[in-house]
Design a protein around this motif. Structure first.
Motif, PDB file in Angstrom:
ATOM      1  N   ILE A  99      14.533 -11.536  -2.979  1.00 23.96           N
ATOM      2  CA  ILE A  99      13.551 -11.596  -1.892  1.00 23.96           C
ATOM      3  C   ILE A  99      14.155 -11.071  -0.596  1.00 23.96           C
ATOM      4  O   ILE A  99      13.515 -10.310   0.148  1.00 23.96           O
ATOM      5  CB  ILE A  99      13.017 -13.032  -1.728  1.00 23.96           C
ATOM      6  N   ALA A 102      14.128  -7.467  -0.657  1.00 26.89           N
ATOM      7  CA  ALA A 102      12.776  -6.921  -0.502  1.00 26.89           C
ATOM      8  C   ALA A 102      12.316  -6.909   0.947  1.00 26.89           C
ATOM      9  O   ALA A 102      11.365  -6.196   1.291  1.00 26.89           O
ATOM     10  CB  ALA A 102      11.798  -7.728  -1.355  1.00 26.89           C
ATOM     11  N   PHE A 103      12.966  -7.689   1.820  1.00 30.40           N
ATOM     12  CA  PHE A 103      12.596  -7.678   3.242  1.00 30.40           C
ATOM     13  C   PHE A 103      12.645  -6.268   3.820  1.00 30.40           C
ATOM     14  O   PHE A 103      11.862  -5.916   4.708  1.00 30.40           O
ATOM     15  CB  PHE A 103      13.533  -8.579   4.050  1.00 30.40           C
ATOM     16  N   LYS A 106       9.214  -4.603   2.931  1.00 31.70           N
ATOM     17  CA  LYS A 106       8.061  -5.496   2.962  1.00 31.70           C
ATOM     18  C   LYS A 106       6.786  -4.805   3.415  1.00 31.70           C
ATOM     19  O   LYS A 106       5.687  -5.309   3.173  1.00 31.70           O
ATOM     20  CB  LYS A 106       8.344  -6.719   3.826  1.00 31.70           C
ATOM     21  N   SER A 107       6.889  -3.632   4.007  1.00 34.43           N
ATOM     22  CA  SER A 107       5.690  -2.923   4.457  1.00 34.43           C
ATOM     23  C   SER A 107       4.867  -2.390   3.285  1.00 34.43           C
ATOM     24  O   SER A 107       3.680  -2.096   3.448  1.00 34.43           O
ATOM     25  CB  SER A 107       6.063  -1.770   5.387  1.00 34.43           C
ATOM     26  N   ASN A 110       3.080  -6.518  -1.418  1.00 33.30           N
ATOM     27  CA  ASN A 110       2.285  -7.735  -1.289  1.00 33.30           C
ATOM     28  C   ASN A 110       2.798  -8.736  -2.323  1.00 33.30           C
ATOM     29  O   ASN A 110       2.739  -8.471  -3.533  1.00 33.30           O
ATOM     30  CB  ASN A 110       0.799  -7.472  -1.543  1.00 33.30           C
ATOM     31  N   LEU A 133       5.744 -12.148   5.632  1.00 31.00           N
ATOM     32  CA  LEU A 133       5.464 -11.369   4.427  1.00 31.00           C
ATOM     33  C   LEU A 133       3.966 -11.189   4.243  1.00 31.00           C
ATOM     34  O   LEU A 133       3.176 -12.082   4.549  1.00 31.00           O
ATOM     35  CB  LEU A 133       6.027 -12.066   3.184  1.00 31.00           C
ATOM     36  N   ASP A 134       3.581 -10.016   3.720  1.00 32.11           N
ATOM     37  CA  ASP A 134       2.209  -9.794   3.274  1.00 32.11           C
ATOM     38  C   ASP A 134       2.045 -10.451   1.903  1.00 32.11           C
ATOM     39  O   ASP A 134       2.853 -10.197   0.994  1.00 32.11           O
ATOM     40  CB  ASP A 134       1.912  -8.303   3.166  1.00 32.11           C
TER      41      ASP A 134
END
Length: 399
Positions: A99, A102-103, A106-107, A110, A133-134
């Motif tokens: 996670i 993944a930051f 993150k754009s 989802n 986060l989305d």
């Protein structure tokens, strides 16, 4: 028993037609009047993510994968994507390291909040890191698998109001293609929507089976004359609240089950997949001789004198299969035949009419994947995804 040898020994080959895939997407979009989320999880159901993504990447703005491991494995962050492109992760991992990685991307991601436990896990990380986060919230409307129960108002409120979530979508997963069961789940989803006045986000309800049933009744309202206890206006109004559909195998021209095959064909959605098999020999076998391993559950005894072709496929390739059909082309005719005797790991014996073989197909426009799955009493999805187990297989695009 005599044997004649053939040439061109190679590997099983999946042939994909990109033009049919693109046309199927066009047909589905036109019939549903909705945008598409293409589910490419599990290596595009065994059809090779890289190949499929190159075909569809300019046709949709959103795809769905299983998790972060797939996201990083397919290196989506290195691909040239349009500014609106999104990847929905249906079951992201309970893995703080992944996670945090993944930051950086993150754009385009989802995260699905697919359980309350996963919400609590993300909540702890995001409160610590102060990162937004989305996310998309999965609502359980009756499948009793993943998602927050549609009537768990307090939990849903907590998730929707969490300060480090940017709510981008809500969705549910249909458990059946039965029209009454779909209506039951739609009513539960409507209950959720009525309690939470959500605006300007993605809403997706229908999957491949749901899409076929929706089109079946939407374009032929007379079909509802045979149905009881379904309010036609409610049925379409609830679906009308969604702006996306989420489809996995339908855009390849594959129906989720054999019962939906005719409906799919009637809509002009075509099969885009062929599986061509090499053959390594032809044998003449006499009446009452046994073909293959002796097995008390599978009859391998010849009823008459005949020819048997040795096809290079077996349960190492298709582990779920017990009885297969084959579309055979020789120098005179083409016909559907079947395997005789039990499958072995790498070789399957099939009955043929002429030793001058040209081509043998496991799947093509005549012999469908849905039919093969039906004959083996296994789900279409399982049969297709078993392509991932091929030890050696070539994928080519049909011109």
């Amino acid at each position: 028993m005599r044997i004649s040898r053939t040439k061109n020994i190679s590997y099983p080959t999946v042939i994909l037609n990109p033009y049919i895939i693109k046309n199927n997407i066009k047909i589905i979009r036109e019939l549903t009047k909705k945008d598409l989320i293409l589910v490419l999880k599990s290596n595009a159901y065994g059809l090779q993510f890289e190949i499929i993504f190159e075909i569809i990447k300019d046709l949709v703005n959103k795809i769905a994968l299983n998790n972060l491991r797939e996201f990083f494995e397919y290196k989506l962050y290195q691909k040239k994507l349009n500014n609106n492109f999104k990847v929905l992760l249906l079951f992201p991992e309970f893995d703080e390291y992944l996670i945090s990685q993944a930051f950086n991307y993150k754009s385009i991601i989802n995260f699905s909040v697919f359980s309350y436990e996963y919400f609590l896990f993300l909540k702890e990380i995001l409160l610590k890191e102060k990162v937004v986060l989305d996310v998309e919230l999965e609502i359980d409307t009756g499948m009793n698998r993943t998602g927050i129960k549609f009537n768990e108002i307090n939990k849903i409120n907590e998730i929707l109001n969490f300060q480090f979530f940017n709510i981008k979508g809500v969705y549910t997963h249909l458990r059946s293609d039965d029209i009454y069961d779909i209506y039951f789940q739609l009513a539960n989803f409507k209950y959720f929507l009525d309690n939470f006045k959500i605006k300007d986000i993605d809403i997706h309800i229908l999957n491949s089976a749901g899409v076929l049933r929706f089109i079946q009744y939407f374009y032929n309202i007379n079909n509802f004359n045979t149905l009881d206890k379904i309010n036609l206006r409610d049925f379409f109004n609830i679906i009308g609240l969604s702006n996306f559909i989420r489809i996995g195998i339908l855009f390849y021209g594959i129906a989720p089950n054999y019962e939906l095959l005719k409906l799919k064909n009637d809509l002009g959605i075509q099969n885009a997949i062929k599986i061509k098999l090499p053959f390594i020999g032809v044998k003449e076998v006499f009446k009452n001789e046994n073909v293959g391993y002796l097995n008390k559950d599978v009859n391998g005894v010849m009823q008459d004198n005949g020819l048997v072709a040795l096809v290079y496929t077996g349960y190492s390739v298709l582990p779920f299969s017990k009885k297969l059909l084959f579309h055979v082309y020789d120098d005179v005719q083409d016909y559907i035949t079947y395997s005789i005797g039990p499958m072995s790991m790498d070789i399957t014996e099939i009955l043929i009419k002429n030793k001058n073989l040209k081509e043998i197909y496991l799947i093509d426009n005549t012999l469908t994947l849905e039919e093969q799955a039906f004959n083996n009493s296994i789900p279409v999805y399982s049969y297709l995804t078993s392509l991932n187990s091929f030890n050696k297989i070539d994928f080519i695009l049909e011109s």
